[in-house]
Design a protein around this motif. Structure first.
Motif, PDB file in Angstrom:
ATOM      1  N   GLY A 111      -8.593   3.593   5.768  1.00  0.00           N
ATOM      2  CA  GLY A 111      -7.828   3.797   4.538  1.00  0.00           C
ATOM      3  C   GLY A 111      -8.733   4.028   3.335  1.00  0.00           C
ATOM      4  O   GLY A 111      -8.463   4.881   2.490  1.00  0.00           O
ATOM      5  N   LEU A 112      -9.833   3.288   3.276  1.00  0.00           N
ATOM      6  CA  LEU A 112     -10.802   3.459   2.193  1.00  0.00           C
ATOM      7  C   LEU A 112     -11.384   4.866   2.213  1.00  0.00           C
ATOM      8  O   LEU A 112     -11.489   5.522   1.168  1.00  0.00           O
ATOM      9  CB  LEU A 112     -11.909   2.412   2.306  1.00  0.00           C
ATOM     10  CG  LEU A 112     -13.072   2.546   1.317  1.00  0.00           C
ATOM     11  CD1 LEU A 112     -12.598   2.422  -0.119  1.00  0.00           C
ATOM     12  CD2 LEU A 112     -14.144   1.507   1.637  1.00  0.00           C
ATOM     13  N   GLN A 125      -8.568  -0.797   7.510  1.00  0.00           N
ATOM     14  CA  GLN A 125      -8.794  -0.803   6.064  1.00  0.00           C
ATOM     15  C   GLN A 125      -9.951   0.126   5.691  1.00  0.00           C
ATOM     16  O   GLN A 125      -9.905   0.788   4.656  1.00  0.00           O
ATOM     17  CB  GLN A 125      -9.073  -2.226   5.573  1.00  0.00           C
ATOM     18  CG  GLN A 125      -7.910  -3.186   5.763  1.00  0.00           C
ATOM     19  CD  GLN A 125      -6.679  -2.769   5.001  1.00  0.00           C
ATOM     20  OE1 GLN A 125      -6.715  -2.595   3.785  1.00  0.00           O
ATOM     21  NE2 GLN A 125      -5.573  -2.608   5.708  1.00  0.00           N
ATOM     22  N   PHE A 177      -8.732  -1.679  -0.404  1.00  0.00           N
ATOM     23  CA  PHE A 177      -9.180  -1.332   0.941  1.00  0.00           C
ATOM     24  C   PHE A 177     -10.599  -1.849   1.194  1.00  0.00           C
ATOM     25  O   PHE A 177     -10.897  -2.370   2.271  1.00  0.00           O
ATOM     26  CB  PHE A 177      -9.166   0.189   1.154  1.00  0.00           C
ATOM     27  CG  PHE A 177      -7.830   0.773   1.494  1.00  0.00           C
ATOM     28  CD1 PHE A 177      -6.958   0.167   2.389  1.00  0.00           C
ATOM     29  CD2 PHE A 177      -7.436   1.978   0.940  1.00  0.00           C
ATOM     30  CE1 PHE A 177      -5.729   0.738   2.713  1.00  0.00           C
ATOM     31  CE2 PHE A 177      -6.213   2.563   1.259  1.00  0.00           C
ATOM     32  CZ  PHE A 177      -5.361   1.936   2.146  1.00  0.00           C
ATOM     33  N   THR A 221       0.831  -1.204   0.000  1.00  0.00           N
ATOM     34  CA  THR A 221       0.000   0.000   0.000  1.00  0.00           C
ATOM     35  C   THR A 221       0.865   1.254   0.000  1.00  0.00           C
ATOM     36  O   THR A 221       0.541   2.239  -0.680  1.00  0.00           O
ATOM     37  CB  THR A 221      -0.942  -0.006   1.216  1.00  0.00           C
ATOM     38  OG1 THR A 221      -1.799  -1.147   1.124  1.00  0.00           O
ATOM     39  CG2 THR A 221      -1.782   1.252   1.278  1.00  0.00           C
TER      40      THR A 221
END
Length: 145
Positions: free
Chosen positions: A81-82, A78, A38, A15
């Motif tokens: 992060g998305l 995650q 993500f 990532t």
């Protein structure tokens, strides 16, 4: 569900490279691809393509982990992060380059902290929220416990 803690760290390394490329190029397709990664990992960390690479190419060459971690903090990380990646995409598509760069940079910084220092900001936030709500979760457990 328990995870080998090295797998999310490997995913964070990939990532980091992807988000660095997105930050340098401003390429929306790169951000869209990372957003998809993500999203899959937020549903189940084992579904992500980086997890597949880990399981097939990397993990078989290593000793088994000495401890495992719950999947919930990783899923939360995650999801965070998305959100940042979606903000970056919206910024890029609307011409708001400063917010797009800031969102990409924040996601990149979080991924890098995980790789370099084994510090998952999203995981730590999840664990802190659980403690504040009176429902603490163990961060890692020894294998066989």
């Amino acid at each position: 569900m328990l995870l080998d803690p090295r797998a999310p760290r490997f995913a964070a390394a990939v990532t980091t490279v992807v988000l660095a490329a997105a930050l340098i190029t401003g390429a929306v397709p790169v951000l869209l691809a990372q957003a998809a990664v993500f999203a899959l990992a937020a549903v189940n960390p084992s579904l992500g393509p980086y997890s597949l690479v880990w399981r097939v190419l990397v993990a078989p060459r290593l000793d088994p982990p000495s401890e495992l971690e719950p999947a919930a903090p990783v899923r939360f990380a995650q999801l965070v992060g998305l959100v940042f990646t979606l903000l970056a995409i919206v910024g890029q598509l609307t011409g708001a380059s400063v917010p797009a760069l800031a969102a990409t940079g924040a996601a990149l910084a979080a991924a890098f902290l995980n790789v370099a220092f084994d510090l998952c900001l999203g995981c730590e936030t999840y664990l802190a929220l659980r403690r504040v709500t009176g429902r603490p979760v163990t961060a890692r457990v020894p294998v066989g416990s």
